[in-house]
Design a protein around this motif. Sequence first.
Motif, mmCIF file in Angstrom:
data_model
loop_
_atom_site.group_PDB
_atom_site.id
_atom_site.type_symbol
_atom_site.label_atom_id
_atom_site.label_comp_id
_atom_site.label_asym_id
_atom_site.label_seq_id
_atom_site.Cartn_x
_atom_site.Cartn_y
_atom_site.Cartn_z
ATOM 1 N N PRO A 167 0.889 -1.193 0.125
ATOM 2 C CA PRO A 167 0.159 -0.062 -0.088
ATOM 3 C C PRO A 167 0.803 1.438 -0.100
ATOM 4 O O PRO A 167 0.318 2.327 -0.234
ATOM 5 N N ALA A 168 2.031 1.199 0.635
ATOM 6 C CA ALA A 168 3.027 2.453 0.390
ATOM 7 C C ALA A 168 3.697 2.621 -0.734
ATOM 8 O O ALA A 168 4.260 3.471 -0.951
ATOM 9 N N ASP A 169 3.498 1.754 -1.860
ATOM 10 C CA ASP A 169 4.189 1.946 -3.065
ATOM 11 C C ASP A 169 3.606 3.169 -3.777
ATOM 12 O O ASP A 169 2.418 3.298 -3.825
ATOM 13 N N PHE A 170 4.614 3.571 -4.566
ATOM 14 C CA PHE A 170 4.470 5.024 -5.417
ATOM 15 C C PHE A 170 3.160 4.556 -6.458
ATOM 16 O O PHE A 170 2.212 5.340 -6.567
ATOM 17 N N TYR A 202 7.928 16.869 -26.297
ATOM 18 C CA TYR A 202 8.990 16.339 -25.306
ATOM 19 C C TYR A 202 8.883 17.057 -24.077
ATOM 20 O O TYR A 202 9.650 16.763 -23.133
ATOM 21 N N ASP A 203 7.872 18.157 -23.615
ATOM 22 C CA ASP A 203 8.043 18.846 -22.691
ATOM 23 C C ASP A 203 7.038 18.341 -21.353
ATOM 24 O O ASP A 203 7.145 18.771 -20.084
ATOM 25 N N ARG A 204 6.359 17.474 -21.625
ATOM 26 C CA ARG A 204 5.385 16.617 -20.644
ATOM 27 C C ARG A 204 4.332 17.552 -20.373
ATOM 28 O O ARG A 204 3.444 17.156 -19.400
ATOM 29 N N GLU A 205 4.074 18.728 -20.753
ATOM 30 C CA GLU A 205 3.348 19.839 -20.350
ATOM 31 C C GLU A 205 1.788 19.392 -20.316
ATOM 32 O O GLU A 205 1.150 19.441 -19.209
ATOM 33 N N MET A 206 1.384 18.839 -21.601
ATOM 34 C CA MET A 206 0.079 18.637 -21.627
ATOM 35 C C MET A 206 -0.387 17.252 -20.854
ATOM 36 O O MET A 206 -1.290 17.267 -20.207
ATOM 37 N N VAL A 213 -0.664 15.656 -12.350
ATOM 38 C CA VAL A 213 0.335 15.392 -11.725
ATOM 39 C C VAL A 213 1.708 16.329 -12.209
ATOM 40 O O VAL A 213 1.714 16.890 -13.266
ATOM 41 N N ASN A 214 2.884 16.362 -11.204
ATOM 42 C CA ASN A 214 4.017 17.369 -11.638
ATOM 43 C C ASN A 214 4.981 16.479 -12.663
ATOM 44 O O ASN A 214 4.815 15.373 -12.585
ATOM 45 N N LYS A 215 6.178 17.117 -12.761
ATOM 46 C CA LYS A 215 7.124 16.485 -13.598
ATOM 47 C C LYS A 215 7.626 15.509 -12.946
ATOM 48 O O LYS A 215 7.994 14.075 -13.687
ATOM 49 N N PHE A 216 7.938 15.683 -11.688
ATOM 50 C CA PHE A 216 8.722 14.507 -10.962
ATOM 51 C C PHE A 216 7.897 13.339 -11.018
ATOM 52 O O PHE A 216 8.324 12.068 -11.084
ATOM 53 N N ASP A 219 7.459 11.343 -14.231
ATOM 54 C CA ASP A 219 8.716 10.647 -14.681
ATOM 55 C C ASP A 219 8.843 9.474 -13.598
ATOM 56 O O ASP A 219 9.180 8.268 -14.051
ATOM 57 N N GLU A 220 8.408 9.396 -12.326
ATOM 58 C CA GLU A 220 8.449 8.424 -11.484
ATOM 59 C C GLU A 220 7.476 7.326 -11.740
ATOM 60 O O GLU A 220 7.896 6.112 -11.654
ATOM 61 N N ILE A 221 6.394 7.733 -12.246
ATOM 62 C CA ILE A 221 5.350 6.638 -12.715
ATOM 63 C C ILE A 221 5.907 5.694 -13.866
ATOM 64 O O ILE A 221 5.991 4.437 -13.733
ATOM 65 N N VAL A 222 6.671 6.301 -14.748
ATOM 66 C CA VAL A 222 7.318 5.594 -15.785
ATOM 67 C C VAL A 222 8.361 4.775 -15.070
ATOM 68 O O VAL A 222 8.751 3.615 -15.659
ATOM 69 N N ASN A 223 9.091 5.417 -14.301
ATOM 70 C CA ASN A 223 10.343 4.803 -13.675
ATOM 71 C C ASN A 223 9.850 3.466 -12.840
ATOM 72 O O ASN A 223 10.464 2.519 -12.957
ATOM 73 N N GLN A 224 8.696 3.668 -12.094
ATOM 74 C CA GLN A 224 8.245 2.493 -11.383
ATOM 75 C C GLN A 224 7.667 1.552 -12.155
ATOM 76 O O GLN A 224 7.664 0.352 -11.726
ATOM 77 N N CYS A 225 7.421 1.980 -13.236
ATOM 78 C CA CYS A 225 6.627 0.903 -14.075
ATOM 79 C C CYS A 225 7.775 0.198 -14.859
ATOM 80 O O CYS A 225 7.469 -0.662 -15.986
ATOM 81 N N ASN A 226 9.240 0.369 -14.707
ATOM 82 C CA ASN A 226 10.188 -0.518 -15.075
ATOM 83 C C ASN A 226 10.718 0.104 -16.531
ATOM 84 O O ASN A 226 11.221 -0.802 -17.013
#
Length: 266
Positions: A167-170, A202-206, A213-216, A219-226
């Motif tokens: 449950p504590a996972d991002f 490539y700016d992730r704004e849209m 969500v914010n930029k961090f 990126d963390e969603i994609v990182n945590q998705c491996n």
Amino acid sequence: MRHILILLFCLLTAHSYGQETQDQTEPTRVTGTIISTTTNGPLSEVNIVNINQVIGTSTNDDGVFEIRANANDTLHLSYLGYKSIKVRVTNDWIKFGNTKIEMTELALALEEVTVKKLQLTGYLKVDMAQVPIQSNERYRISGLPGQGYEARRPNVASKVLGAIFNPADFLYNMFGKKPNEMKKLRKMKEDDEIRNTLAKRYDREMLMVLLQVNKFDLDEIVNQCNYSKDFINTANDLQILDAISQCYEEYKVISRSKNRKKGNKS
């Protein structure tokens, strides 16, 4: 005579009601003209996205656009070299038609980039430790045929599986607590205008605006998705969208499976 008047009144009432019903079912559209505060001229190819309905469009050569929108919907306007803005759709805008919207040019500045060189010592063990090791493998994202992208492992399910049971996972916090935002993923993929726009950005704004969500966190969603850092740093916004969408679909499948197991035990 009285019966005729009553009949005419009923017919007029029915026609009026039918017209009101038809007006309610027809989608409301707003028209606008976007101009530059610097040149006072029209801006073409400005990207406009209705955040509430997850649909997009762009301005023509005259800076004019038309998009489906209801009162209180928010439109996100973005254009390369200009400050992005959000505009609220009002009843007056819908009633009186075309309105002018100004966008302000940004002052662009190049940031100084420091390149760190490898300082070799002559000792193999020490020098090898300075060389970055990439253990990425190539795979393909659905919806983008014929192209390969990097990931640490082709199978992202293990990461998502861990997110479900911790449950504590991002990922659990992002996917489980933002269901409305994540539902927009499918709408974003179905809208050709949004997909075409994201493929060039490539700016992730849209993505940040639509998913709230914010930029961090994005990126963390994609990182945590491996997905690898290389993929995160080089992918365009459409590739990031497809990566998150694929991971979210994995999340939903595993989540439903977990809930069924809980139901069987109880």
